[in-house]
Design a protein around this motif. Structure first.
Motif, PDB file in Angstrom:
ATOM      1  N   LYS A  62      81.487  62.080  37.556  1.00 48.38           N
ATOM      2  CA  LYS A  62      81.009  62.066  38.937  1.00 48.38           C
ATOM      3  C   LYS A  62      82.002  62.752  39.877  1.00 48.38           C
ATOM      4  CE  LYS A  62      77.950  58.066  38.816  1.00 48.38           C
ATOM      5  NZ  LYS A  62      76.757  58.723  39.319  1.00 48.38           N
TER       6      LYS A  62
ATOM      7  N   GLU B 150      81.584  66.455  39.425  1.00 48.87           N
ATOM      8  CA  GLU B 150      80.317  66.900  40.012  1.00 48.87           C
ATOM      9  C   GLU B 150      80.423  67.021  41.530  1.00 48.87           C
ATOM     10  OE1 GLU B 150      77.151  65.057  36.753  1.00 48.87           O
ATOM     11  OE2 GLU B 150      77.685  63.863  38.505  1.00 48.87           O
TER      12      GLU B 150
ATOM     13  N   ASP C  20      79.094  67.682  29.521  1.00 48.05           N
ATOM     14  CA  ASP C  20      78.974  67.913  30.960  1.00 48.05           C
ATOM     15  C   ASP C  20      80.348  68.044  31.617  1.00 48.05           C
ATOM     16  OD1 ASP C  20      76.252  67.765  30.564  1.00 48.05           O
ATOM     17  OD2 ASP C  20      76.030  65.771  31.461  1.00 48.05           O
TER      18      ASP C  20
ATOM     19  N   LEU D  37      81.899  71.443  33.511  1.00 48.47           N
ATOM     20  CA  LEU D  37      82.469  71.414  34.859  1.00 48.47           C
ATOM     21  C   LEU D  37      83.923  71.864  34.865  1.00 48.47           C
ATOM     22  CD1 LEU D  37      80.778  68.146  36.096  1.00 48.47           C
ATOM     23  CD2 LEU D  37      80.441  70.433  37.059  1.00 48.47           C
TER      24      LEU D  37
END
Length: 175
Positions: free
Chosen positions: A89, A92, A134, A138
């Motif tokens: 998170k 992101e 993921d 990133l």
């Protein structure tokens, strides 16, 4: 946790972020490590009990000014899962907020296990392959990023992850 008792009032955040986070004097950030020049730092921390999990994340610059803060409940899949999701998170939000062009990033975690998994793909548990994929995507997009281990006791991220276990929804703020 008593050192942070009464420290955060997120209902006041949108009116006055400074006042909402300084409701009682306390020695915050005893584990703060100084940053070189233009770097920014995410402190991430996850928490879990047998039936609850949550995370707390804070982004600060070299002057210790908070630019991003979020905390709240997660799926109760254990402490390692909570820490991984906190990192995901954070990355992101960093990318979505276009911070990539602003400053190099340090991500601090108190989990040596998670940091080992991030540095050595052969040690990663298969059940969370999507999260690792993921995060890896990133990290590639962000480029200038370092992961570091730090003790999170008496740290705002540590406080937020403890508070997150009592919440029913996420609190997110950035500017």
């Amino acid at each position: 946790m008593p050192i942070f008792e009464g420290l955060l009032n997120d209902s006041l955040w949108w009116d006055d972020p400074i006042q909402s986070t300084i409701l009682a004097p306390c020695p915050i950030e005893q584990s703060w490590t100084h940053l070189p020049g233009d770097m920014v730092k995410f402190s991430v921390d996850g928490a879990a009990t047998s039936d609850k999990a949550g995370c707390g994340v804070v982004l600060r610059d070299a002057q210790r000014i908070i630019s991003i803060m979020f905390y709240g409940p997660l799926s109760p899949l254990g402490l390692d899962f909570a820490e991984l999701v906190a990192i995901l998170k954070a990355l992101e939000v960093f990318k979505a907020g276009n911070w990539i062009v602003c400053a190099p990033l340090i991500v601090e975690s108190n989990s040596k296990v998670i940091l080992n998994w991030l540095s050595d793909s052969l040690q990663r548990p298969w059940r969370w392959w999507k999260i690792f994929r993921d995060i890896g995507f990133l990290v590639t997009q962000i480029g200038n990023i370092q992961f570091q281990h730090i003790c999170m006791e008496k740290n705002l991220a540590d406080y937020l992850e403890k508070v997150s276990l009592q919440r029913s929804e996420f609190f997110e703020a950035w500017w």
